[in-house]
Design a protein around this motif. Structure first.
Motif, short mmCIF file in Angstrom:
data_model
loop_
_atom_site.label_atom_id
_atom_site.label_comp_id
_atom_site.label_asym_id
_atom_site.label_seq_id
_atom_site.Cartn_x
_atom_site.Cartn_y
_atom_site.Cartn_z
N THR A 95 37.46 38.20 28.17
CA THR A 95 38.65 39.05 28.14
C THR A 95 38.25 40.52 28.01
OG1 THR A 95 38.86 38.86 25.74
CG2 THR A 95 40.00 37.20 27.09
N LEU A 96 39.24 41.40 28.23
CA LEU A 96 38.98 42.83 28.10
C LEU A 96 38.61 43.19 26.67
CD1 LEU A 96 39.01 45.73 29.22
CD2 LEU A 96 41.47 45.78 28.76
N GLN A 97 39.26 42.56 25.71
CA GLN A 97 38.96 42.87 24.31
C GLN A 97 37.54 42.47 23.95
OE1 GLN A 97 41.08 44.63 22.46
NE2 GLN A 97 39.45 44.77 20.91
N GLU A 98 37.06 41.34 24.49
CA GLU A 98 35.68 40.91 24.23
C GLU A 98 34.68 41.88 24.85
OE1 GLU A 98 36.26 36.06 23.92
OE2 GLU A 98 35.81 36.99 25.86
N ARG A 125 30.16 43.80 41.48
CA ARG A 125 29.51 42.68 40.81
C ARG A 125 30.37 42.11 39.67
NH1 ARG A 125 24.32 42.08 42.12
NH2 ARG A 125 24.90 39.91 41.71
N ILE A 126 31.62 42.56 39.57
CA ILE A 126 32.53 42.08 38.55
C ILE A 126 33.75 41.48 39.25
CG2 ILE A 126 33.97 42.69 36.57
CD1 ILE A 126 32.07 44.96 35.97
N ASP A 127 34.06 40.24 38.88
CA ASP A 127 35.20 39.53 39.47
C ASP A 127 36.31 39.42 38.43
OD1 ASP A 127 36.76 38.21 41.22
OD2 ASP A 127 35.65 36.32 41.20
N TYR A 128 37.50 39.80 38.83
CA TYR A 128 38.66 39.76 37.93
C TYR A 128 39.42 38.45 38.13
CZ TYR A 128 43.27 40.82 35.98
OH TYR A 128 44.44 40.78 35.28
N VAL A 129 39.69 37.75 37.04
CA VAL A 129 40.44 36.49 37.06
C VAL A 129 41.79 36.75 36.42
CG1 VAL A 129 40.44 34.06 36.38
CG2 VAL A 129 38.27 35.22 36.87
N PRO A 130 42.88 36.80 37.20
CA PRO A 130 44.19 37.08 36.61
C PRO A 130 44.62 35.98 35.64
CG PRO A 130 44.23 37.34 39.00
CD PRO A 130 42.94 36.66 38.66
N ALA A 144 50.23 44.51 31.23
CA ALA A 144 49.60 43.70 32.29
C ALA A 144 48.14 44.09 32.51
CB ALA A 144 50.39 43.87 33.59
N TRP A 145 47.79 45.36 32.32
CA TRP A 145 46.42 45.77 32.59
C TRP A 145 45.43 45.27 31.54
CZ3 TRP A 145 43.90 48.92 29.04
CH2 TRP A 145 44.70 49.55 28.09
N ARG A 146 45.93 44.75 30.42
CA ARG A 146 45.05 44.19 29.39
C ARG A 146 44.90 42.68 29.50
NH1 ARG A 146 43.68 47.74 25.35
NH2 ARG A 146 42.86 45.95 24.20
N THR A 147 45.62 42.03 30.41
CA THR A 147 45.56 40.59 30.56
C THR A 147 44.46 40.22 31.55
OG1 THR A 147 47.23 40.66 32.32
CG2 THR A 147 48.00 40.35 30.04
N GLY A 148 44.19 38.91 31.66
CA GLY A 148 43.18 38.42 32.57
C GLY A 148 41.79 38.45 31.96
#
Length: 303
Positions: A95-98, A125-130, A144-148
């Motif tokens: 997650t973004l927080q991690e 080299r970074i893949d975003y998983v919604p 929404a920008w902090r999710t995924g």
């Protein structure tokens, strides 16, 4: 009497004229006609040129803001490299927080965190998983920008064990090889699995001669592998092949043509075919029927 005493007399008793003022003491920067002198012009020109060439000095607050913005941009690009290494080592979505906690960026202002999220979305080299859309996620107060989640995007994505490797090789539509170097980008410890699949005759492996490391991989079919009796192998290796020169002589003695003569015959045939003259078709008859009214003779209508 005062004026007479202030003047001087010469030896003959005559009154002397008062001394003229020195030009250096009471010199005026302007001429008698009101125009400035050449020295004052030059001084003014030099002062103006120096003032024009000098760059305006920024205020301390503006200089500090510019330096802070530059440092922040450079700092973010460096942090992106650390994010890629972190996700590659974990090999699991985070997650973004991690990510922010690992980089100790959780205390950044919100606008800088959003800028960092946009940079991660654009990284190759970074893949975003919604995040999956559920009732719980819709009711949450998190923007929404902090999710995924974010995960490392390997050169060969989705290959991390023997089953996924075989599936990837079966999906290939050509006979090209699979580089083990690219495979290790997302599966670093794949050497043991490659050796097991090679022993099971499920893949073909090309290895280096020096270290015997796997270099390229192809798909193999175990049904095409057959065990050979060791005695037959020994008999096969005991057969000595003649030298290349003796091979040609023996083939000619048996009435066989060496393979080295075949390209020459093909070249002669090709040259003969090239020397054939091409037949040209006669040109088609062309007429200017649509211009007949312009080419009509009107000379008899002269007056």
């Amino acid at each position: 009497m005062a004026s007479f005493s202030s003047t001087k007399l010469n030896n003959n008793g005559k009154r002397l004229a008062p001394p003229s003022p020195s030009p250096g003491a009471n010199a005026s920067p302007a001429k008698s006609d009101g125009t400035p002198s050449s020295a004052s012009k030059r001084q003014k020109r030099d002062n103006v040129s120096i003032r024009d060439r000098a760059s305006p000095t920024p205020t301390p607050a503006a200089a500090a803001a510019a330096a802070k913005a530059t440092d922040f941009g450079t700092h973010m690009m460096t942090q992106l490299t650390y994010v890629v290494d972190f996700l590659k080592a974990k090999r699991a979505p985070k997650t973004l927080q991690e990510v922010l906690d690992h980089l100790t960026l959780h205390n950044l202002p919100e606008h800088q965190q959003r800028l960092f999220v946009n940079l991660m979305h654009k990284h190759s080299r970074i893949d975003y998983v919604p995040a999956p859309k559920t009732a719980k996620s819709a009711a949450s107060d998190q923007p929404a920008w902090r999710t995924g989640k974010y995960q490392f995007k390997a050169k060969i994505p989705g290959v991390h064990d023997k089953m996924t490797l075989l599936a990837h090789l079966q999906q290939k539509t050509d006979a090209s090889s699979l580089s083990v170097k690219d495979l290790k980008d997302g599966w670093p410890d794949c050497d043991h699995a490659i050796t097991e699949l090679e022993n099971e005759h499920k893949i073909l492996v090309v290895r280096t001669k020096k270290d015997n490391h796997a270099k390229f991989v192809w798909l193999d079919d175990p049904r095409l592998s057959h065990a050979v009796d060791p005695e037959f192998l020994n008999m096969w290796h005991r057969i000595e092949l003649p030298a290349p020169d003796d091979m040609v002589r023996k083939l000619l003695a048996l009435g066989q043509k060496p393979a080295s003569e075949a390209p020459q015959n093909n070249a002669k045939t090709t040259n003969k075919a090239a020397k054939k003259r091409k037949t040209t078709r006669p040109p088609k008859h062309q007429s200017n029927a649509h211009m007949a009214h312009l080419l009509k003779d009107y000379s008899h209508m002269k007056r």
